[in-house]
Scaffold this active site. Sequence first.
Site, short mmCIF file in Angstrom:
data_model
loop_
_atom_site.label_atom_id
_atom_site.label_comp_id
_atom_site.label_asym_id
_atom_site.label_seq_id
_atom_site.Cartn_x
_atom_site.Cartn_y
_atom_site.Cartn_z
N ASN A 7 -33.39 21.95 22.62
CA ASN A 7 -33.31 23.35 23.04
C ASN A 7 -33.20 23.33 24.56
O ASN A 7 -34.18 23.06 25.25
CB ASN A 7 -34.54 24.14 22.59
CG ASN A 7 -34.49 25.59 23.03
OD1 ASN A 7 -34.04 25.92 24.12
ND2 ASN A 7 -34.99 26.49 22.19
N ASN A 9 -32.50 25.83 26.61
CA ASN A 9 -32.90 27.06 27.29
C ASN A 9 -31.83 27.47 28.31
O ASN A 9 -32.12 27.79 29.46
CB ASN A 9 -34.26 26.88 27.97
CG ASN A 9 -34.88 28.21 28.38
OD1 ASN A 9 -34.40 29.27 28.02
ND2 ASN A 9 -35.95 28.14 29.15
N GLU A 35 -30.33 27.42 21.75
CA GLU A 35 -30.50 28.35 22.87
C GLU A 35 -29.53 28.02 24.01
O GLU A 35 -29.92 27.89 25.17
CB GLU A 35 -31.96 28.36 23.35
CG GLU A 35 -32.48 29.77 23.43
CD GLU A 35 -33.93 29.90 23.91
OE1 GLU A 35 -34.23 30.99 24.42
OE2 GLU A 35 -34.73 28.97 23.75
N ASP A 147 -35.03 23.93 16.88
CA ASP A 147 -36.24 24.62 17.32
C ASP A 147 -36.64 25.60 16.21
O ASP A 147 -35.98 26.61 16.00
CB ASP A 147 -35.94 25.36 18.62
CG ASP A 147 -37.13 26.17 19.12
OD1 ASP A 147 -38.19 26.15 18.46
OD2 ASP A 147 -36.99 26.85 20.15
N ASN A 149 -39.71 27.01 16.10
CA ASN A 149 -40.70 27.95 16.64
C ASN A 149 -41.95 28.04 15.77
O ASN A 149 -42.59 29.08 15.68
CB ASN A 149 -40.08 29.33 16.85
CG ASN A 149 -39.43 29.47 18.21
OD1 ASN A 149 -40.06 29.22 19.24
ND2 ASN A 149 -38.15 29.84 18.23
N ASP A 245 -37.75 23.96 29.13
CA ASP A 245 -39.17 23.95 28.77
C ASP A 245 -39.42 23.18 27.48
O ASP A 245 -40.56 23.00 27.07
CB ASP A 245 -39.72 25.38 28.68
CG ASP A 245 -38.88 26.31 27.83
OD1 ASP A 245 -37.75 25.93 27.45
OD2 ASP A 245 -39.33 27.44 27.56
N HIS A 246 -38.34 22.74 26.84
CA HIS A 246 -38.42 21.88 25.66
C HIS A 246 -38.06 20.44 26.05
O HIS A 246 -37.46 20.20 27.10
CB HIS A 246 -37.43 22.33 24.59
CG HIS A 246 -37.75 23.64 23.97
ND1 HIS A 246 -38.21 23.78 22.68
CD2 HIS A 246 -37.64 24.90 24.47
CE1 HIS A 246 -38.38 25.07 22.40
NE2 HIS A 246 -38.05 25.77 23.48
#
Length: 255
Positions: A7, A9, A35, A147, A149, A245-246
């Site tokens: 991911n 982002n 993403e 991802d 979540n 952030d992943h």
Amino acid sequence: MKLLSYNVNGIRAALNKDFITWLRATNPDILCLQEVKANVDQFDVSQFEELGYHNYWFPAEKKGYSGVAILSKIAPNSIKCGCDNEFYDKEGRVIQVNFENFSVLSVYVPSATNIDRLGFKMDFCEYFLTYVKELKKEFPNLIINGDFNICHTPIDINDPVRNSKVSGFLPEEREWLDRFLQECNLVDSLRLFNQEPFQYSWWTYRVKTARANNKGWRIDYNFVTRSLEKKLQRAYILTQAIHSDHAPVGIEFEL
């Protein structure tokens, strides 16, 4: 073969953080992205082609939001964008590439940081479970990456007690992931090789020290059908990659 799922982002933000140099160095055979937050006319896809990747992008209709992609050094037999549901497909949630002996999906499950989205998230999850069960009839050897979540068990999250009422670790989300693995006959590849705690793939940007202190969540997965379990050789998280952030999650396998 090496497969990574990441991911990013935002692919444009990642490219500005020297993503291409990282990709050249890690050199996966297949790279699943989530993403991506961009249409292909908003960045230079030739950067990936120069590295030998066939690349397939499925952005969301909403600009700067969601979107998935798969890059592969092996030309697939076919590609499918979406999961046969217009409501979810407009958000760019699922892309699939099919090879001779296996198929790969890149999946971005909705988040529910806003509690109003929890119903939408769970509706997608239930639909996707049914979709995969049907998909296996045509493509029995699946590698499902992305991802999700959702942290599956207490070992997958920092401070499971305090986070027990936070979306991503709610009982109904974890119960769904139990059923998804069981009913679709899938294996969580990392846990075949690594039963250790503190194996995280996401750290919130809201707490500046979260990543440095490894206060994270494991919400990114490489799931494989049981038919491929014995083909797996390694599974890991590349925590040193810092474009997002992943962190990328990977598997290596032989077919």
